[in-house]
Design a protein around this motif. Structure first.
Motif, PDB file in Angstrom:
ATOM      1  N   ASP A  41       0.881  -1.332  -0.129  1.00 40.74           N
ATOM      2  CA  ASP A  41      -0.099   0.088   0.031  1.00 40.74           C
ATOM      3  C   ASP A  41       0.972   1.298   0.096  1.00 40.74           C
ATOM      4  O   ASP A  41       0.476   2.233  -0.871  1.00 40.74           O
ATOM      5  CB  ASP A  41      -0.906   0.030   1.201  1.00 40.74           C
ATOM      6  CG  ASP A  41      -1.898  -0.962   1.366  1.00 40.74           C
ATOM      7  OD1 ASP A  41      -1.878  -1.885   0.285  1.00 40.74           O
ATOM      8  OD2 ASP A  41      -3.127  -0.977   2.068  1.00 40.74           O
ATOM      9  N   ARG A  42       1.794   1.387   0.904  1.00 39.84           N
ATOM     10  CA  ARG A  42       2.729   2.467   0.825  1.00 39.84           C
ATOM     11  C   ARG A  42       3.406   2.512  -0.403  1.00 39.84           C
ATOM     12  O   ARG A  42       3.871   3.741  -0.780  1.00 39.84           O
ATOM     13  CB  ARG A  42       3.772   2.467   1.918  1.00 39.84           C
ATOM     14  CG  ARG A  42       3.129   2.724   3.625  1.00 39.84           C
ATOM     15  CD  ARG A  42       4.067   3.035   4.384  1.00 39.84           C
ATOM     16  NE  ARG A  42       5.032   4.223   4.022  1.00 39.84           N
ATOM     17  CZ  ARG A  42       6.194   4.432   4.443  1.00 39.84           C
ATOM     18  NH1 ARG A  42       6.883   3.552   5.259  1.00 39.84           N
ATOM     19  NH2 ARG A  42       6.954   5.344   4.036  1.00 39.84           N
ATOM     20  N   TYR A  44       2.612   1.739  -3.427  1.00 40.71           N
ATOM     21  CA  TYR A  44       1.930   2.432  -4.429  1.00 40.71           C
ATOM     22  C   TYR A  44       1.436   3.313  -3.914  1.00 40.71           C
ATOM     23  O   TYR A  44       1.594   4.409  -5.024  1.00 40.71           O
ATOM     24  CB  TYR A  44       0.525   1.371  -4.608  1.00 40.71           C
ATOM     25  CG  TYR A  44      -0.466   1.832  -5.593  1.00 40.71           C
ATOM     26  CD1 TYR A  44      -0.193   1.492  -6.959  1.00 40.71           C
ATOM     27  CD2 TYR A  44      -1.718   2.295  -5.262  1.00 40.71           C
ATOM     28  CE1 TYR A  44      -1.029   2.008  -7.649  1.00 40.71           C
ATOM     29  CE2 TYR A  44      -2.487   2.814  -6.126  1.00 40.71           C
ATOM     30  CZ  TYR A  44      -2.105   2.600  -7.516  1.00 40.71           C
ATOM     31  OH  TYR A  44      -3.036   3.160  -8.606  1.00 40.71           O
ATOM     32  N   GLY A  45       1.301   3.904  -2.985  1.00 39.70           N
ATOM     33  CA  GLY A  45       0.903   5.369  -2.673  1.00 39.70           C
ATOM     34  C   GLY A  45       2.109   6.201  -3.118  1.00 39.70           C
ATOM     35  O   GLY A  45       1.613   7.419  -3.447  1.00 39.70           O
TER      36      GLY A  45
END
Lengths: 220, 79
Positions: A41-42, A44-45
């Motif tokens: 998630d991080r 991709y963010g």
């Protein structure tokens, strides 16, 4: 689907040049898969904030993961994995920009005057009763901040994201961008002023504060 | 003992972001720390910048699309 990452992995040697089925490799693979899953998630963010494009962000993460696996034997301390893989992500992004001739280190010569939300909102007599400048920051939504970040020119995002979001030093960013430390410092100052200007204007538009809009190209 | 050189608010403001980034020489850092301990205005400015920085560090992660998760799974399965 972009095949670059898969292709680069298929060319990669087994970790450390050892047989791929050794017990040590199995441990390494288990560690790597868990670490990547926890950070997806991080990653991709951050990739999305760099690229501002979902498809490009997806490509960037996949290429980063492939490179990280390929170079995993070079990582001496697994405790540093997170910082290490985010550095690969940033380096890969900058490398892609150079390859595409969309160099984020193009000079931004404009006289980007300083702007500070603090100067707009701070009221010394409220010291013990309220703190409007800090309250505003807490009222802003993540999407407000992301919108302001996305509005920054590439050369500013290229320093703000590594320093302010990822915690890199000026020297580390200078090395990644192949520019002098002084350039990182000056771009960072302009980028932060521009970021606060954008946040101020968004706060005005949302009715969170009252005042006059910050001009994009003038001293405030 | 000689009192260290005082630093003015203007100089603190000029170097505050580098100070908060830990990118300043130790002599100037100590003088800024001393100033912040004594000047409410500069202390408030520093606190504001710290709060903003904290918001930036804790921005929500984006939710990756299913296509990326599938792509990473096939990559990891191949390792």
């Amino acid at each position: 689907m972009d095949q670059r990452a898969t292709t680069s992995w298929q060319r990669a040697p087994p970790a450390g040049g050892r047989p791929p089925c050794s017990a040590e490799d199995a441990v390494l693979r288990t560690f790597f898969c868990a670490a990547v899953e926890a950070l997806t998630d991080r990653l991709y963010g951050t990739a999305l904030r760099f690229t501002r494009n979902p498809a490009a962000a997806e490509d960037l993460v996949a290429e980063t993961v492939a490179k990280a696996w390929m170079h995993l034997p070079q990582l001496e301390d697994r405790v540093c994995f997170e910082k290490w893989i985010f550095r690969i992500l940033a380096n890969t992004f900058f490398s892609q920009c150079r390859h595409a001739r969309e160099d984020p280190v193009d000079p931004c010569d404009g006289d980007d005057a300083g702007f500070s939300i603090f100067d707009r909102l701070h009221q010394p007599f409220l010291l013990w009763w309220g703190n409007p400048e800090q309250e505003l920051i807490h009222k802003l939504l993540c999407e407000d901040i992301d919108h302001a970040l996305a509005a920054l020119p590439d050369c500013y995002r290229a320093v703000v994201i590594p320093v302010d979001l990822l915690g890199y030093s000026y020297a580390e960013v200078a090395e990644m961008l192949a520019v002098p430390v002084g350039t990182v410092r000056s771009r960072l100052n302009r980028a932060r002023a521009q970021l606060q200007r954008a946040l101020w204007n968004q706060a005005l538009a949302a009715g969170l504060v009252h005042g006059t809009p910050a001009k994009e190209d003038a001293h405030d | 003992m000689t009192e260290p050189d005082r630093i003015r608010c203007e100089e603190v403001v000029a170097h505050l972001l580098e100070f908060l980034d830990g990118e300043i020489d130790i002599g100037r850092r100590e003088r800024i720390e001393q100033h912040l301990a004594e000047c409410r205005g500069c202390y408030s400015r520093a606190e504001f910048e710290r709060v903003l920085r904290q918001r930036l560090r804790t921005l929500d992660d984006a939710s990756p699309p299913d296509s990326l998760r599938r792509r990473l799974k096939s990559l990891l399965d191949a390792f």
